[in-house]
Scaffold this active site. Structure first.
Site, PDB file in Angstrom:
ATOM      1  N   LYS A  44       0.850  -1.206   0.000  1.00 45.09           N
ATOM      2  CA  LYS A  44       0.000   0.000   0.000  1.00 45.09           C
ATOM      3  C   LYS A  44       0.878   1.246   0.000  1.00 45.09           C
ATOM      4  CE  LYS A  44       0.879   1.186   4.541  1.00 45.09           C
ATOM      5  NZ  LYS A  44       1.715   2.315   4.925  1.00 45.09           N
ATOM      6  N   ASP A 169      -2.200  -1.743  10.647  1.00 42.76           N
ATOM      7  CA  ASP A 169      -2.476  -1.681   9.202  1.00 42.76           C
ATOM      8  C   ASP A 169      -3.181  -2.930   8.682  1.00 42.76           C
ATOM      9  OD1 ASP A 169      -1.345   0.781   8.795  1.00 42.76           O
ATOM     10  OD2 ASP A 169       0.551   0.022   7.983  1.00 42.76           O
TER      11      ASP A 169
HETATM   12  O1  C5P Z   1       0.314  -1.529  15.112  1.00 41.41           O
HETATM   13  P1  C5P Z   1       1.725  -1.675  14.685  1.00 41.41           P
HETATM   14  O2  C5P Z   1       2.425  -2.790  15.433  1.00 41.41           O
HETATM   15  O3  C5P Z   1       1.906  -1.818  13.220  1.00 41.41           O
HETATM   16  O4  C5P Z   1       2.464  -0.330  15.082  1.00 41.41           O
HETATM   17  C1  C5P Z   1       3.855  -0.212  15.161  1.00 41.41           C
HETATM   18  C2  C5P Z   1       4.184   0.950  16.077  1.00 41.41           C
HETATM   19  O5  C5P Z   1       3.788   2.174  15.469  1.00 41.41           O
HETATM   20  C3  C5P Z   1       3.456   0.890  17.388  1.00 41.41           C
HETATM   21  O6  C5P Z   1       4.187   0.169  18.329  1.00 41.41           O
HETATM   22  C4  C5P Z   1       3.337   2.351  17.767  1.00 41.41           C
HETATM   23  O7  C5P Z   1       4.535   2.776  18.372  1.00 41.41           O
HETATM   24  C5  C5P Z   1       3.240   3.055  16.430  1.00 41.41           C
HETATM   25  N1  C5P Z   1       1.835   3.368  16.073  1.00 41.41           N
HETATM   26  C6  C5P Z   1       1.192   4.390  16.732  1.00 41.41           C
HETATM   27  N2  C5P Z   1      -0.114   4.677  16.403  1.00 41.41           N
HETATM   28  C7  C5P Z   1      -0.753   3.988  15.451  1.00 41.41           C
HETATM   29  C8  C5P Z   1      -0.091   2.945  14.752  1.00 41.41           C
HETATM   30  C9  C5P Z   1       1.199   2.666  15.096  1.00 41.41           C
HETATM   31  O8  C5P Z   1       1.751   5.043  17.608  1.00 41.41           O
HETATM   32  N3  C5P Z   1      -2.022   4.290  15.149  1.00 41.41           N
END
Ligand code: C5P
Length: 328
Positions: A44, A169
Site C-alpha cells: 500500500k 495496518d
Molecule cells: O500496530 P503496529 O504494530 O503496526 O504499530 C507499530 C508501532 O507504530 C506501534 O508500536 C506504535 O509505536 C506506532 N503506532 C502508533 N499509532 C498507530 C499505529 C502505530 O503510535 N495508530
C-alpha cells in the site's frame, strides 16, 4: 480437500459462508489447488497520513487514506502432517515464528482449536520495514486464505479482531483498494475506486535504510499533529472523481523522517532532480512514492535512479480481486 481438521467441524451454513465471501469480493482471492493454497499480498501507499493526537494506550489517533498497489508478495500455504506452523521466506531474516504471516496462521488455529499443521512459503517482493505495509498485508492474506481454503465460519468481526491483534495496518488489507482508515487504523471505510490520471504510474523508491515506525511516532512533535483536514479533502476529491490538490497529499510523519534520516532527504532530492513532479513519503517510510501520468516519464526517472544505485519499483494503484481489467 484432504485437510484433516483437528476440531469437530461445526455445521457450516453454506449460505452464510457464500454471503460472507461475497462481501469480501474485492479482497484477495486465494487460488486453491488441492492441498496447496496460493495468495497474493499487495503493498500500500498512504496518500495522506494525519496524526491527530497521542492516545492513552501509547498509540496515535490517525486519519489516513491508503491505496493498494500492484507490488506484491506471494504466499503458498500447505497443510502439513505435524501440528506446527512453519514459515520459510526468500528473505532469510524473515523466516521465523514471529513473522506476522506465521502469527496470523497461529491465531486462526487458536480460534478454532485446530491442530492441523500449516507450512507457509513466502516469496517476498515488497521491501521490509519500508512503509509499504508488506508484513501487515502478508498477515491479512493468510487470514483470508485460510478462511476461504478451509471454509471457516469467520465473521467480519472475527477477522477484524484478529487483524487488529496483529497490527494497526492489517485491517485495511482485509479489503484493500482505496480506503480511509481511522482510530489506530482499524476503522476502515472502503471508498469507491477512483484514481486520478495524474497518478497513473507510481515509482516506489526504497532508500537502503530501515526506519522504526515506533521510534518515528514516539519522537513526533505535537506541532506535527493535524486535525484530519488532508484526509477529509483527499477523500472528498476522490469521491467526487476530481483530481486532488497536491498539497493535500500530506504525510504528518514526513517532516520528522526527512530531518532524522538524511538518506531519505537525499533520495527525495535526487528524485526531484531526475524529473519527478512530486514526491511523498509512504507511512513512516523510508519508501518515497512519486506519481506520473505518463509511463515514458516514469521509466526515464526510474532508469536514472537505478543508475544511481537506488531500489525503485514501477507500480500502479490496484483494486485486488477486480479481475484482469482495472478501470484505473
Ligand atoms: O500496530 P503496529 O504494530 O503496526 O504499530 C507499530 C508501532 O507504530 C506501534 O508500536 C506504535 O509505536 C506506532 N503506532 C502508533 N499509532 C498507530 C499505529 C502505530 O503510535 N495508530
Amino acid at each position: 480437500m484432504t485437510v484433516v481438521m483437528g476440531y469437530s467441524s461445526p455445521m457450516l451454513d453454506k449460505f452464510l459462508i457464500s454471503m460472507q465471501n461475497a462481501r469480501m469480493s474485492h479482497a484477495q482471492e486465494a487460488r486453491i489447488s488441492g492441498n496447496v493454497c496460493f495468495v497474493r499480498a499487495y503493498a500500500k501507499i498512504n496518500l495522506t497520513l494525519d496524526i491527530l493526537g497521542r492516545r492513552a494506550d501509547g498509540f496515535h489517533e490517525l486519519a489516513t487514506v491508503m491505496q493498494t498497489v500492484d507490488l506484491y508478495d506471494t504466499l503458498c500455504l500447505t497443510a502439513t502432517s505435524d501440528d506446527r506452523v512453519t514459515l520459510i521466506c526468500t528473505t532469510p531474516e524473515l523466516s521465523n515464528d514471529e513473522n506476522l504471516a506465521a502469527r496470523a496462521a497461529q491465531l486462526v488455529r487458536q480460534h478454532f482449536a485446530l491442530t492441523q499443521g500449516i507450512g507457509i512459503e513466502l516469496y517476498k517482493r515488497i521491501p521490509m520495514a519500508a512503509g509499504l505495509g508488506g508484513g501487515s498485508s502478508d498477515a491479512a492474506a493468510v487470514l483470508l486464505a485460510l478462511q476461504q481454503w478451509w471454509q471457516l465460519p469467520l465473521s467480519s468481526t472475527d477477522l477484524l479482531n484478529m487483524a487488529v491483534t496483529l497490527g494497526s495496518d492489517v485491517p485495511f488489507f482485509l479489503t484493500g483498494g482505496l480506503a480511509l482508515c481511522e482510530g489506530r487504523g482499524e476503522r476502515v471505510t472502503t471508498l469507491a475506486p477512483y484514481w486520478p490520471s495524474l497518478m497513473r504510474w507510481l515509482l516506489l523508491l526504497k532508500p537502503a535504510i530501515s526506519v522504526s515506525t515506533a521510534a518515528v511516532f514516539r519522537s513526533l512533535p505535537v506541532g506535527d499533529y493535524t486535525d484530519g483536514t488532508h484526509s477529509r479533502a483527499i477523500r472528498s476529491a476522490l469521491q467526487a472523481r476530481n483530481t486532488p490538490r497536491l498539497e493535500d497529499l500530506y504525510n504528518g510523519l514526513e517532516r520528522s523522517v526527512l530531518e532524522t534520516y538524511p538518506e531519505v532527504a537525499r533520495a527525495r532530492d535526487d528524485l526531484l532532480k531526475a524529473g519527478a513532479p512530486f514526491v511523498r513519503l509512504s507511512g513512516s517510510g523510508p519508501t518515497l512514492f512519486a506519481p506520473f501520468s505518463e509511463l515514458a516519464c516514469a521509466r526515464m526517472v526510474q532508469a536514472q535512479m537505478q543508475a544511481q544505485g537506488y531500489e525503485v519499483h514501477l507500480s500502479r494503484a490496484i483494486h485486488p480481486g477486480a479481475g484482469n481489467v482495472c478501470v484505473y
